[in-house]
Write a protein that holds these residues in place. Structure first.
Motif, PDB file in Angstrom:
ATOM      1  N   ARG A 253       0.430  -0.905   0.122  1.00 62.54           N
ATOM      2  CA  ARG A 253       0.243  -0.216   0.263  1.00 62.54           C
ATOM      3  C   ARG A 253       1.175   1.228   0.125  1.00 62.54           C
ATOM      4  O   ARG A 253       0.547   2.214  -0.675  1.00 62.54           O
TER       5      ARG A 253
ATOM      6  N   GLY B  98       3.300   1.830  -8.778  1.00 61.13           N
ATOM      7  CA  GLY B  98       1.870   1.073  -8.893  1.00 61.13           C
ATOM      8  C   GLY B  98       1.933  -0.829  -8.300  1.00 61.13           C
ATOM      9  O   GLY B  98       2.714  -0.628  -8.050  1.00 61.13           O
TER      10      GLY B  98
ATOM     11  N   PRO C 180       1.674   3.953  -4.827  1.00 61.43           N
ATOM     12  CA  PRO C 180       1.433   5.357  -5.327  1.00 61.43           C
ATOM     13  C   PRO C 180       2.762   6.312  -6.403  1.00 61.43           C
ATOM     14  O   PRO C 180       2.900   6.666  -6.636  1.00 61.43           O
ATOM     15  N   PHE C 181       3.771   5.500  -6.139  1.00 58.74           N
ATOM     16  CA  PHE C 181       5.119   5.748  -6.232  1.00 58.74           C
ATOM     17  C   PHE C 181       5.224   4.250  -7.760  1.00 58.74           C
ATOM     18  O   PHE C 181       6.020   5.431  -8.242  1.00 58.74           O
TER      19      PHE C 181
END
Length: 78
Positions: A26, A33, A30-31
């Motif tokens: 998790r 994928g 965001p960094f």
């Protein structure tokens, strides 16, 4: 230490490793994928840590077979 205590400790440690895996996925999502490569890397790092820990822990418990050794290995300041 009874066999049941050893099973409970092993189950708890394994559960904590799984939680760390999920949280790492998790955090990295965001960094980098969410791909098969990301999860493969996370799982590989966790398994390498488990392998090294089992090797070192096995050597320690063979040399110092006591409950205190187990307690110290889980409560060490890493």
């Amino acid at each position: 230490m009874t066999l049941l205590e050893a099973y409970i400790i092993t189950f708890t440690a394994s559960f904590c490793s799984l939680v760390i895996e999920m949280v790492a996925g998790r955090i990295l999502a965001p960094f980098v994928g969410v791909s098969i490569y990301t999860w493969t890397s996370i799982i590989g790092v966790i398994l390498a840590g488990i392998s090294v820990g089992a090797f070192i822990g096995g050597k320690l418990v063979d040399r110092f077979p006591s409950r205190r050794t187990l307690d110290g290995s889980f409560l060490s300041r890493g």
